[in-house]
Design an enzyme around this catalytic site. Structure first.
Site, PDB file in Angstrom:
ATOM      1  N   LYS A 227       0.357  12.701   8.301  1.00 41.50           N
ATOM      2  CA  LYS A 227       1.736  12.820   8.782  1.00 41.50           C
ATOM      3  C   LYS A 227       2.613  11.744   8.166  1.00 41.50           C
ATOM      4  CE  LYS A 227       0.352  10.461  13.016  1.00 41.50           C
ATOM      5  NZ  LYS A 227       1.169   9.771  13.950  1.00 41.50           N
TER       6      LYS A 227
ATOM      7  N   ARG B 258       1.810  10.207  27.061  1.00 40.08           N
ATOM      8  CA  ARG B 258       2.651  10.900  26.077  1.00 40.08           C
ATOM      9  C   ARG B 258       2.378  12.384  26.296  1.00 40.08           C
ATOM     10  NH1 ARG B 258       2.026   8.553  19.987  1.00 40.08           N
ATOM     11  NH2 ARG B 258       0.336  10.045  19.945  1.00 40.08           N
TER      12      ARG B 258
ATOM     13  N   HIS C  67      -6.059  10.760  22.947  1.00 42.84           N
ATOM     14  CA  HIS C  67      -5.615   9.725  21.997  1.00 42.84           C
ATOM     15  C   HIS C  67      -5.621   8.360  22.681  1.00 42.84           C
ATOM     16  CE1 HIS C  67      -3.838   8.222  18.392  1.00 42.84           C
ATOM     17  NE2 HIS C  67      -2.713   7.850  18.972  1.00 42.84           N
TER      18      HIS C  67
ATOM     19  N   ARG D 120     -10.219  10.818  13.653  1.00 38.82           N
ATOM     20  CA  ARG D 120      -8.889  11.067  13.076  1.00 38.82           C
ATOM     21  C   ARG D 120      -8.310   9.780  12.482  1.00 38.82           C
ATOM     22  NH1 ARG D 120      -7.948  12.938  18.523  1.00 38.82           N
ATOM     23  NH2 ARG D 120      -6.414  11.249  18.688  1.00 38.82           N
TER      24      ARG D 120
ATOM     25  N   TYR E 285      25.614 -11.268   1.782  1.00 34.85           N
ATOM     26  CA  TYR E 285      26.425 -11.018   2.985  1.00 34.85           C
ATOM     27  C   TYR E 285      26.135 -12.045   4.077  1.00 34.85           C
ATOM     28  CZ  TYR E 285      27.173  -6.277   1.152  1.00 34.85           C
ATOM     29  OH  TYR E 285      27.506  -5.202   0.382  1.00 34.85           O
TER      30      TYR E 285
ATOM     31  N   CYS F 211      20.267  -6.696   0.997  1.00 36.73           N
ATOM     32  CA  CYS F 211      21.331  -5.684   1.012  1.00 36.73           C
ATOM     33  C   CYS F 211      20.703  -4.289   0.976  1.00 36.73           C
ATOM     34  CB  CYS F 211      22.250  -5.867  -0.190  1.00 36.73           C
ATOM     35  SG  CYS F 211      22.804  -7.559  -0.429  1.00 36.73           S
TER      36      CYS F 211
ATOM     37  N   ASP G  18      20.618  -2.142  -1.500  1.00 35.54           N
ATOM     38  CA  ASP G  18      19.952  -1.775  -2.756  1.00 35.54           C
ATOM     39  C   ASP G  18      19.514  -2.981  -3.587  1.00 35.54           C
ATOM     40  OD1 ASP G  18      21.044   0.983  -2.280  1.00 35.54           O
ATOM     41  OD2 ASP G  18      22.904  -0.135  -2.632  1.00 35.54           O
TER      42      ASP G  18
HETATM   43  C1  PLP Z   1      -2.879  11.947  17.723  1.00 30.45           C
HETATM   44  C2  PLP Z   1      -3.128  10.965  16.619  1.00 30.45           C
HETATM   45  N1  PLP Z   1      -4.350  10.853  16.094  1.00 30.45           N
HETATM   46  C3  PLP Z   1      -4.647   9.979  15.111  1.00 30.45           C
HETATM   47  C4  PLP Z   1      -3.678   9.139  14.600  1.00 30.45           C
HETATM   48  C5  PLP Z   1      -4.040   8.138  13.537  1.00 30.45           C
HETATM   49  O1  PLP Z   1      -3.902   6.827  14.027  1.00 30.45           O
HETATM   50  P1  PLP Z   1      -4.293   5.557  13.147  1.00 30.45           P
HETATM   51  O2  PLP Z   1      -3.309   5.530  12.017  1.00 30.45           O
HETATM   52  O3  PLP Z   1      -4.127   4.404  14.066  1.00 30.45           O
HETATM   53  O4  PLP Z   1      -5.667   5.777  12.676  1.00 30.45           O
HETATM   54  C6  PLP Z   1      -2.372   9.209  15.120  1.00 30.45           C
HETATM   55  C7  PLP Z   1      -1.335   8.313  14.619  1.00 30.45           C
HETATM   56  O5  PLP Z   1      -0.439   7.869  15.245  1.00 30.45           O
HETATM   57  C8  PLP Z   1      -2.088  10.141  16.148  1.00 30.45           C
HETATM   58  O6  PLP Z   1      -0.875  10.240  16.694  1.00 30.45           O
END
Ligand code: PLP
Length: 388
Positions: free
Chosen positions: A47, A144, A173, A230, A274, A321, A323
């Site tokens: 992601k 969540r 999670h 994961r 700045y 800044c 850029d």
């Molecule tokens: C549902 C879920 N699984 C796995 C991950 C992977 O987490 P990490 O990058 O801490 O391994 C995330 C990341 O936020 C997540 O939201």
């Protein structure tokens, strides 16, 4: 997702700010993680533009070695399918009813995080005459998305009545698996195990993929591996926190560099940038680097960040800044137009990490990596030798 460069510019004339991603390191990190968790399967979490590394190329490279891909939103999943990625893809985020047919049409695995959503998925699948693949989401202590562990049986029971859904997975999670104190993580794990005992108690086969472990848990809680893990940040060679045990050796896959675009000598008491937040008390040499917060080099790092030029770690001075930013070479420092500037990575004996930037910006490496703007071109290498 790579920004298109304008065709009128010869690639040699482009701004020399770029990110390099070493695909060999990414593959090696995946292999090392797999060795640690075997026989569990591995879902690679791609992601947020593969944590800034560029989702398309990373997906193409890792898909042959992964069991599953995890993305956050429907669009990321569709993009991968349109690229021809055909391994299973789970969308980890919450979804809206209207999106459900798109998931089913693109063979994307849906997260069912409530009974209502699960029944909507079943209905949509019936209408499309196609089985929807679903993972049930249980909230064991993150507050969540997901059904609370104490009412998870309502989701599990509802799933038993769904005729058009293949309940392939069930997951939760962790909120604190990267902490030194694993009390809360262990509590979450115990709650998830209790939820899973539903299947044994009712003599029903559990979903084939039970999963919970993110990077922190892979490093510190092997009892949470279940059928699949994961990993996100660990895959990219970065540890999820300073506290988490380094029980798997990974290598950062990403480096970020630019080139000096301007050199000047400045007099004492002539403030830089700045807000005039920094000035030298002595004559000094300054260089301008064509990188700024518009590239994802956070303004919060102003007067704290360091870069490497000619093998020397040097302080960034004045406000960063949009850029551009300025680096102080010192009274007799050297660095001229065209010199390489390392923002993340290695040069000579010096190294700057995503964790360093996170410390200077008051954030976590996740935010540093995912915020490197798409206007910064990603260059992919498979060489072992790279400046990461
Ligand atoms: C549902 C879920 N699984 C796995 C991950 C992977 O987490 P990490 O990058 O801490 O391994 C995330 C990341 O936020 C997540 O939201």
């Amino acid at each position: 997702m790579q920004i298109n460069q304008p065709t009128i510019i010869n690639s040699e004339n482009l701004r020399p700010t770029h990110v390099k991603v070493n695909l060999t390191y990414l593959c090696n990190n995946l292999k090392t993680i797999r060795e640690r968790v075997t026989p569990s399967k591995v879902m690679v979490v791609l992601k947020a533009n593969a944590y800034g590394h560029g989702m398309g190329v990373v997906a193409r490279h890792l898909a042959p070695h992964a069991d599953y891909i995890g993305v956050a939103v429907l669009e990321e999943g569709i993009l991968l399918r349109e690229m021809g990625i055909n391994i299973p893809i789970l969308v980890l985020g919450g979804i809206w009813e209207e999106q459900i047919p798109e998931f089913i049409k693109h063979d994307l695995t849906l997260t069912a995080s409530s009974v209502e959503r699960l029944l909507q998925i079943d209905q949509a699948a019936a209408f499309l005459k196609k089985k929807a693949i679903v993972h049930l989401k249980i909230d064991t202590g993150m507050e969540r998305i997901g059904v609370h562990y104490y009412s998870a049986h309502t989701l599990q029971e509802a799933a038993l009545g769904c005729k058009h859904v293949d309940v392939e997975g069930i997951y939760s999670h962790f909120a604190n698996s990267d902490a030194a104190d694993l009390t809360h993580a262990r509590l979450q794990l115990a709650r998830f195990n209790e939820v899973l005992s539903f299947y044994e108690k009712h003599a029903i086969p559990a979903p084939r993929l039970r999963h919970m472990a993110n990077s922190g848990a892979i490093l510190q809680l092997p009892e949470a591996n279940f059928d699949m893990v994961r990993p996100g940040i660990l895959l990219y060679g970065v540890y999820p926190s300073d506290e988490a045990q380094r029980s798997v050796q990974v290598t950062p896959a990403l480096s970020w560099s630019s080139k000096v675009v301007y050199f000047k000598e400045t007099k004492p008491k002539h403030p830089v940038s700045y807000g005039s937040t920094w000035q030298s008390d002595v004559p000094t040499r300054l260089v301008t680097i064509p990188v700024g917060y518009g590239d994802g080099y956070f303004r919060a790092m102003s007067n704290k960040a360091k870069v490497i030029i000619r093998g020397v770690k040097l302080p960034q001075v004045g406000r960063i800044c949009m850029d551009q930013m300025v680096v102080n070479l010192g009274i007799d420092g050297t660095g001229y137009n065209g010199d390489e500037v390392v923002l993340i990575g290695k040069q000579g004996d010096e190294r700057i990490t995503a964790e360093d930037l996170a410390r200077w910006a008051g954030t976590i490496p996740y935010e540093i990596l995912t915020n490197i703007n798409t206007r910064v071109p990603r260059i992919y290498t498979t060489l072992e030798r790279s400046n990461v």
